[in-house]
Design a protein around this motif. Structure first.
Motif, PDB file in Angstrom:
ATOM      1  N   PRO A  11       0.829  -1.214   0.000  1.00  0.00           N
ATOM      2  CA  PRO A  11       0.000   0.000   0.000  1.00  0.00           C
ATOM      3  C   PRO A  11       0.864   1.266   0.000  1.00  0.00           C
ATOM      4  O   PRO A  11       1.999   1.266   0.495  1.00  0.00           O
ATOM      5  CB  PRO A  11      -0.806  -0.118   1.294  1.00  0.00           C
ATOM      6  N   MET A  12       0.319   2.357  -0.533  1.00  0.00           N
ATOM      7  CA  MET A  12       1.076   3.601  -0.639  1.00  0.00           C
ATOM      8  C   MET A  12       1.477   4.145   0.726  1.00  0.00           C
ATOM      9  O   MET A  12       2.514   4.790   0.860  1.00  0.00           O
ATOM     10  CB  MET A  12       0.267   4.651  -1.407  1.00  0.00           C
ATOM     11  N   ASP A  13       0.630   3.873   1.767  1.00  0.00           N
ATOM     12  CA  ASP A  13       0.940   4.413   3.095  1.00  0.00           C
ATOM     13  C   ASP A  13       1.824   3.483   3.909  1.00  0.00           C
ATOM     14  O   ASP A  13       2.057   3.716   5.097  1.00  0.00           O
ATOM     15  CB  ASP A  13      -0.350   4.725   3.860  1.00  0.00           C
ATOM     16  N   ASP A  14       2.328   2.409   3.277  1.00  0.00           N
ATOM     17  CA  ASP A  14       3.186   1.469   3.987  1.00  0.00           C
ATOM     18  C   ASP A  14       4.504   1.286   3.233  1.00  0.00           C
ATOM     19  O   ASP A  14       5.029   0.184   3.115  1.00  0.00           O
ATOM     20  CB  ASP A  14       2.462   0.123   4.133  1.00  0.00           C
ATOM     21  N   ARG A  15       5.010   2.402   2.728  1.00  0.00           N
ATOM     22  CA  ARG A  15       6.229   2.337   1.921  1.00  0.00           C
ATOM     23  C   ARG A  15       7.342   3.204   2.522  1.00  0.00           C
ATOM     24  O   ARG A  15       7.072   4.272   3.071  1.00  0.00           O
ATOM     25  CB  ARG A  15       5.965   2.810   0.485  1.00  0.00           C
ATOM     26  N   ARG A  16       8.555   2.707   2.355  1.00  0.00           N
ATOM     27  CA  ARG A  16       9.755   3.498   2.665  1.00  0.00           C
ATOM     28  C   ARG A  16      10.532   3.588   1.357  1.00  0.00           C
ATOM     29  O   ARG A  16      11.471   2.836   1.125  1.00  0.00           O
ATOM     30  CB  ARG A  16      10.566   2.830   3.764  1.00  0.00           C
TER      31      ARG A  16
END
Length: 402
Positions: A229-234
């Motif tokens: 998901p976009m909010d779980d990226r580094r």
């Protein structure tokens, strides 16, 4: 054979069908072909050719007494940036050969030997060390650091040097050769529009902006592009994009500062992969060395903030730095007397002459570039201006050889 005709002889060597222009990294097949061409062209003119401990080529026109003390040298380089132009480096080399040929034909009686030198890895496109050959010769680059440099294929400079007939243990400072040099005059295509605005074919250089290269590395978390998901990226690429914009913003705050990201490599580089790391290389320039350092520090601060916000780790390492150079004033004045129509002109581009300037009287001649474009296929110099440059170089070399 004139400089224009000599350029035509090498016009097909190292053409880059993907990028356009020329790609001639040091000791690549095209650069080796150019080195062989230079050796043959020099020998055909009766010049004595040698290779020094750092891989530089020297073509000698000796004075009658045969001694190589207090010599006057000219020349440039034959390697290029990726997709570079036809004139950056080669123009100075072919002009040097043409100039020595004319001096010899005119029967000028030399009191000092003359030489055309070809320095290796001036652009730093293979080992990211600008002016590697000249910096080794003057002692500015430690030989152990040079030997350990690694290119994109994992080949060290020590391995490459040995592969091409050099002794890796002998590369480094050459004090005896440096003591023998009375003056160095490098002719180069101008890498800007200064001479266009001045409406002159040739200029005498005054200075070179301080400039350096830094490697910026961002480390994040590699992952699947479709399942993360976009909010779980580094994502280090996202951080890199923001840092590039921050670099431009910081440079724009300082009059006459230049900061550039010209090389960016995501790791591992797959289209459907969130990168685990990004390597970027930054070029920063300004006439005031303290301003360069201040700008790099500002970039580093902002980069740390951006990286942290994206959950990434940021590091910065200096690859090389060349301080601001002011060329020998007495030599500048003498060249202006010899070339009364040539204006004085500073430059933002680095050169081997800038490296030697801290050790021997050094100077540069610039030849007009009608479009001002350099490090790109559109780089150009007109035939008439090239001829003016060679004539200016002959005038200066003859005077210095007396």
């Amino acid at each position: 054979m004139t400089a224009v005709k000599l350029l035509a002889e090498i016009a097909e060597i190292g053409r880059d069908p993907q990028r356009g222009g020329y790609s001639r990294p040091v000791f690549s097949a095209p650069e080796l072909e150019l080195r062989a061409w230079f050796t043959a062209a020099a020998a055909a003119r009766g010049l004595d050719v040698e290779v020094d401990r750092n891989g530089a080529l020297w073509a000698w026109l000796d004075a009658p007494h045969g001694e190589r003390e207090e010599v006057v040298i000219t020349g440039s380089h034959l390697d290029s940036v990726p997709g570079g132009g036809a004139y950056d480096g080669p123009l100075g080399v072919v002009s040097g050969l043409d100039a020595l040929d004319r001096i010899k034909q005119r029967g000028h009686r030399l009191r000092r030997a003359l030489a055309v030198v070809v320095f290796p890895e001036e652009e730093g496109s293979r080992y990211n060390q600008a002016c590697l050959g000249s910096r080794l010769m003057v002692g500015e680059l430690a030989p152990e650091k040079a030997r350990a440099l690694t290119d994109s294929a994992g080949v060290t400079f020590a391995e490459l040097a040995a592969r091409h007939g050099l002794d890796p243990e002998r590369i480094g400072a050459d004090p005896e050769r440096m003591r023998s040099i009375a003056a160095f005059v490098e002719l180069h295509v101008e890498q800007g529009k200064g001479l266009v605005h001045l409406d002159a074919p040739v200029a005498v250089a005054t200075s070179i902006l301080g400039h350096g290269r830094w490697q910026l590395r961002l480390e994040g978390e590699g992952n699947h592009a479709g399942t993360t998901p976009m909010d779980d990226r580094r994502d280090p690429v996202v951080a890199a994009a923001q840092i590039i914009l921050a670099i431009r913003e910081e440079a724009e705050k300082i009059p006459e500062a230049r900061a550039t990201i010209g090389n960016l490599i995501p790791v591992p580089g797959g289209t459907n992969v969130i990168a685990s790391a990004v390597d970027m290389w930054m070029d920063v320039r300004h006439l005031d060395d303290a301003v360069v350092r201040r700008l790099v520090s500002a970039v580093e601060t902002r980069a740390h903030q951006i990286a942290a916000a994206e959950g990434c780790r940021f590091t910065l390492a200096e690859n090389s730095y060349s301080p601001t150079v002011t060329f020998d004033v007495a030599l500048q004045q003498r060249m202006q007397e010899l070339l009364p129509g040539a204006p004085l002109l500073p430059t933002g581009a680095g050169h081997d002459a800038g490296v030697l300037a801290a050790h021997v009287p050094s100077a540069m001649l610039f030849v007009r570039n009608p479009g001002g474009v350099s490090h790109a296929p559109a780089e150009h110099a007109g035939d008439a201006d090239i001829e003016e440059g060679v004539q200016a170089l002959v005038t200066v070399l003859e005077d210095l050889s007396r």
